[in-house]
Design a protein around this motif. Structure first.
Motif, PDB file in Angstrom:
ATOM      1  N   GLU A   1       0.763  -1.257  -0.003  1.00 54.12           N
ATOM      2  CA  GLU A   1       0.075   0.128  -0.015  1.00 54.12           C
ATOM      3  C   GLU A   1       0.871   1.119  -0.148  1.00 54.12           C
TER       4      GLU A   1
ATOM      5  N   THR B   1     -10.273   5.840  -1.764  1.00 54.85           N
ATOM      6  CA  THR B   1     -10.702   4.931  -0.904  1.00 54.85           C
ATOM      7  C   THR B   1      -9.956   3.691  -1.274  1.00 54.85           C
TER       8      THR B   1
ATOM      9  N   THR C   1      -8.747  -0.463  -0.776  1.00 55.86           N
ATOM     10  CA  THR C   1      -9.127  -1.752  -0.163  1.00 55.86           C
ATOM     11  C   THR C   1      -8.291  -2.750  -0.915  1.00 55.86           C
TER      12      THR C   1
END
Length: 102
Positions: free
Chosen positions: A62, A82, A84
């Motif tokens: 990430e 956002t 995920t």
């Protein structure tokens, strides 16, 4: 590379010149093609009638996704993200193909 589902909403700041918007959008298209060519951008969709994007992006982790992939997008300063992290589901019909790319 790991896969991430990224939802992007871009909001152009009030008072931004149309010329700057056009320049950034053109640069964004070029950068998206570059990221796709290097395997970082796998798929990108726009929900019907909405001004947001949903995509599958790839990076080592990430931190790399934010710093070296999404952070390089010309429109990034105007984006809300956002993120995920994804992993393959045992029943995913495309799992064998995805595993072959890993």
């Amino acid at each position: 590379m790991r896969e991430f589902l990224v939802e992007i909403t871009t909001t152009i700041p009030e008072g931004t010149s149309p010329n700057e918007v056009d320049e950034r959008r053109a640069a964004e298209a070029v950068r998206a093609r570059d990221l796709a060519a290097t395997g970082h951008l796998a798929r990108l969709w726009r929900p019907v009638g909405e001004l947001r994007s949903i995509g599958v992006w790839r990076a080592a982790d990430e931190a790399e996704l934010h710093e070296k992939v999404l952070g390089t997008l010309p429109l990034r300063p105007w984006m809300t993200l956002t993120v995920t992290a994804l992993e393959s589901h045992p029943n995913d019909p495309g799992r064998d193909a995805a595993d072959a790319r890993s």
